[in-house]
Design a protein around this motif. Structure first.
Motif, PDB file in Angstrom:
ATOM      1  N   PHE B  34       0.836  -1.194   0.000  1.00  0.00           N
ATOM      2  CA  PHE B  34       0.000   0.000   0.000  1.00  0.00           C
ATOM      3  C   PHE B  34       0.876   1.252   0.000  1.00  0.00           C
ATOM      4  N   TRP B  35       0.310   2.328  -0.500  1.00  0.00           N
ATOM      5  CA  TRP B  35       0.854   3.652  -0.273  1.00  0.00           C
ATOM      6  C   TRP B  35      -0.202   4.462   0.470  1.00  0.00           C
ATOM      7  N   TYR B  36       0.231   5.053   1.592  1.00  0.00           N
ATOM      8  CA  TYR B  36      -0.620   5.960   2.351  1.00  0.00           C
ATOM      9  C   TYR B  36      -0.027   7.356   2.246  1.00  0.00           C
ATOM     10  N   VAL B  37      -0.891   8.360   2.354  1.00  0.00           N
ATOM     11  CA  VAL B  37      -0.439   9.747   2.236  1.00  0.00           C
ATOM     12  C   VAL B  37      -1.026  10.570   3.378  1.00  0.00           C
ATOM     13  N   GLN B  38      -0.244  11.514   3.839  1.00  0.00           N
ATOM     14  CA  GLN B  38      -0.724  12.437   4.873  1.00  0.00           C
ATOM     15  C   GLN B  38      -0.446  13.853   4.419  1.00  0.00           C
ATOM     16  N   TYR B  39      -1.506  14.555   4.025  1.00  0.00           N
ATOM     17  CA  TYR B  39      -1.397  15.955   3.661  1.00  0.00           C
ATOM     18  C   TYR B  39      -1.348  16.785   4.947  1.00  0.00           C
ATOM     19  N   SER B  40      -0.863  18.001   4.810  1.00  0.00           N
ATOM     20  CA  SER B  40      -0.720  18.871   5.975  1.00  0.00           C
ATOM     21  C   SER B  40      -2.040  19.014   6.716  1.00  0.00           C
ATOM     22  N   ARG B  41      -2.002  18.759   8.018  1.00  0.00           N
ATOM     23  CA  ARG B  41      -3.149  18.919   8.899  1.00  0.00           C
ATOM     24  C   ARG B  41      -4.297  17.959   8.563  1.00  0.00           C
ATOM     25  N   LEU B  47      -3.675   5.924  -0.313  1.00  0.00           N
ATOM     26  CA  LEU B  47      -3.553   6.496  -1.645  1.00  0.00           C
ATOM     27  C   LEU B  47      -3.866   5.411  -2.675  1.00  0.00           C
ATOM     28  N   LEU B  48      -3.118   4.305  -2.605  1.00  0.00           N
ATOM     29  CA  LEU B  48      -3.428   3.201  -3.488  1.00  0.00           C
ATOM     30  C   LEU B  48      -2.838   1.899  -2.947  1.00  0.00           C
ATOM     31  N   ARG B  49      -3.325   0.789  -3.508  1.00  0.00           N
ATOM     32  CA  ARG B  49      -2.852  -0.535  -3.118  1.00  0.00           C
ATOM     33  C   ARG B  49      -2.531  -1.307  -4.383  1.00  0.00           C
ATOM     34  N   HIS B  50      -1.579  -2.183  -4.291  1.00  0.00           N
ATOM     35  CA  HIS B  50      -1.065  -2.789  -5.525  1.00  0.00           C
ATOM     36  C   HIS B  50      -2.086  -3.701  -6.191  1.00  0.00           C
ATOM     37  N   ILE B  51      -2.969  -4.329  -5.426  1.00  0.00           N
ATOM     38  CA  ILE B  51      -3.890  -5.263  -6.069  1.00  0.00           C
ATOM     39  C   ILE B  51      -4.961  -4.542  -6.880  1.00  0.00           C
ATOM     40  N   SER B  52      -5.126  -3.243  -6.621  1.00  0.00           N
ATOM     41  CA  SER B  52      -6.131  -2.493  -7.356  1.00  0.00           C
ATOM     42  C   SER B  52      -5.636  -2.099  -8.745  1.00  0.00           C
ATOM     43  N   ARG B  53      -4.322  -1.937  -8.846  1.00  0.00           N
ATOM     44  CA  ARG B  53      -3.694  -1.566 -10.119  1.00  0.00           C
ATOM     45  C   ARG B  53      -4.376  -0.352 -10.736  1.00  0.00           C
ATOM     46  N   GLU B  54      -4.659   0.631  -9.918  1.00  0.00           N
ATOM     47  CA  GLU B  54      -5.324   1.817 -10.432  1.00  0.00           C
ATOM     48  C   GLU B  54      -4.433   3.038 -10.244  1.00  0.00           C
ATOM     49  N   SER B  55      -4.843   4.111 -10.897  1.00  0.00           N
ATOM     50  CA  SER B  55      -4.122   5.371 -10.765  1.00  0.00           C
ATOM     51  C   SER B  55      -4.983   6.310  -9.935  1.00  0.00           C
ATOM     52  N   ILE B  56      -4.391   6.839  -8.884  1.00  0.00           N
ATOM     53  CA  ILE B  56      -5.098   7.764  -8.001  1.00  0.00           C
ATOM     54  C   ILE B  56      -4.360   9.090  -8.006  1.00  0.00           C
ATOM     55  N   LYS B  57      -5.067  10.148  -8.333  1.00  0.00           N
ATOM     56  CA  LYS B  57      -4.475  11.489  -8.381  1.00  0.00           C
ATOM     57  C   LYS B  57      -3.243  11.508  -9.279  1.00  0.00           C
ATOM     58  N   GLY B  58      -3.245  10.665 -10.294  1.00  0.00           N
ATOM     59  CA  GLY B  58      -2.144  10.620 -11.239  1.00  0.00           C
ATOM     60  C   GLY B  58      -0.983   9.750 -10.802  1.00  0.00           C
ATOM     61  N   PHE B  59      -1.070   9.182  -9.602  1.00  0.00           N
ATOM     62  CA  PHE B  59      -0.018   8.321  -9.080  1.00  0.00           C
ATOM     63  C   PHE B  59      -0.270   6.865  -9.467  1.00  0.00           C
ATOM     64  N   TYR B  86       3.827   7.227   2.911  1.00  0.00           N
ATOM     65  CA  TYR B  86       4.276   6.025   3.603  1.00  0.00           C
ATOM     66  C   TYR B  86       3.953   4.785   2.763  1.00  0.00           C
ATOM     67  N   CYS B  87       4.921   3.928   2.659  1.00  0.00           N
ATOM     68  CA  CYS B  87       4.726   2.636   2.014  1.00  0.00           C
ATOM     69  C   CYS B  87       4.451   1.611   3.116  1.00  0.00           C
ATOM     70  N   ALA B  88       3.523   0.696   2.876  1.00  0.00           N
ATOM     71  CA  ALA B  88       3.173  -0.281   3.913  1.00  0.00           C
ATOM     72  C   ALA B  88       3.030  -1.671   3.309  1.00  0.00           C
ATOM     73  N   LEU B  89       3.348  -2.662   4.114  1.00  0.00           N
ATOM     74  CA  LEU B  89       3.292  -4.056   3.678  1.00  0.00           C
ATOM     75  C   LEU B  89       2.431  -4.859   4.638  1.00  0.00           C
ATOM     76  N   HIS B  90       1.572  -5.663   4.067  1.00  0.00           N
ATOM     77  CA  HIS B  90       0.785  -6.590   4.884  1.00  0.00           C
ATOM     78  C   HIS B  90       0.976  -7.985   4.318  1.00  0.00           C
TER      79      HIS B  90
END
Lengths: 111, 109
Positions: B34-41, B47-59, B86-90
């Motif tokens: 997974f990729w998680y994102v934390q915007y200011s405040r 953000l996205l997960r590899h099994i979805s194979r999708e593009s989110i916000k251009g990423f 943040y990159c995460a692994l499960h």
């Protein structure tokens, strides 16, 4: 729909005291995760509860403990607080699919 | 033991430049990444997960099992992309989730 809620927002304790942090998951979520986010260390996995049972715990001493209630809310208890326990504690919940939804966190300061 | 490495604490790019946030993992099985994102405040969010194979916000992010990598890419950075990533692994079941230490992306106008 309400997101994951954590309370309190801030908590100030002194060394040796106990701290209790609370988390309410998104309605319908049965899993609750706890993380410690200390400065420069990223998110360190603490505990995972699902259906009222502790499913896994990270590399933290036993003075970090918790529980999950029948309504799936959860408590994190930290006993015998040490200065290095000062951190942001994040709670997350999930249902199926392993996607975690995070709360805003509780900032614990140990003086 | 499973591990997630994000080698860059800070990545600064100019607006319109390509972005690549690196994530390497160590795990012998078939992990979910997974990729998680934390915007200011704001809260940390998926953000996205590899099994979805999708593009989110251009990423996009492709799991490369040979290189044990899951790098996050975007062809043209926008100022609103500035955030902590943040990159995460499960590893499945009730195995713990492992997060990397995060990379702060700073997009310079």
């Amino acid at each position: 729909e309400a997101g994951v809620t954590q309370s309190p927002t801030h908590l100030i304790k002194t060394r040796g005291q106990q701290a209790t942090l609370r988390c309410s998951p998104i309605s319908g979520h049965t899993s609750v995760y706890w993380y410690q986010q200390a400065l420069g260390l990223g998110l360190q996995f603490l505990l995972w509860y699902d259906e009222g049972e502790e499913r896994n715990r990270g590399n933290f001493p036993p003075r970090f403990s918790g529980r999950q209630f029948p309504n799936y809310s959860s408590e994190l208890n930290v006993n015998a607080l040490e200065l290095e326990d000062s951190a942001l504690y994040l709670c997350a919940s999930s249902s199926q699919g392993n996607i975690q939804y995070f709360g805003a966190g509780t900032r614990l300061s140990v003086l | 033991a499973q591990r997630v490495t994000q080698p860059e604490k800070l990545l600064s790019v100019f607006k319109g430049a390509p972005v690549e946030l690196k994530c390497n993992y160590s795990y012998s099985g078939s992990p979910e990444l997974f990729w998680y994102v934390q915007y200011s405040r704001q809260r940390l969010q998926l953000l996205l997960r590899h099994i979805s194979r999708e593009s989110i916000k251009g990423f996009t992010a492709d799991l490369n099992k040979g290189e044990t990598s899951f790098h996050l890419k975007k062809p043209f950075a926008q100022e609103e992309d500035s955030a902590m990533y943040y990159c995460a692994l499960h590893s499945g079941g009730y195995q713990k989730v492992t997060f990397g230490t995060g990379t702060k992306l700073q997009v310079i106008p």
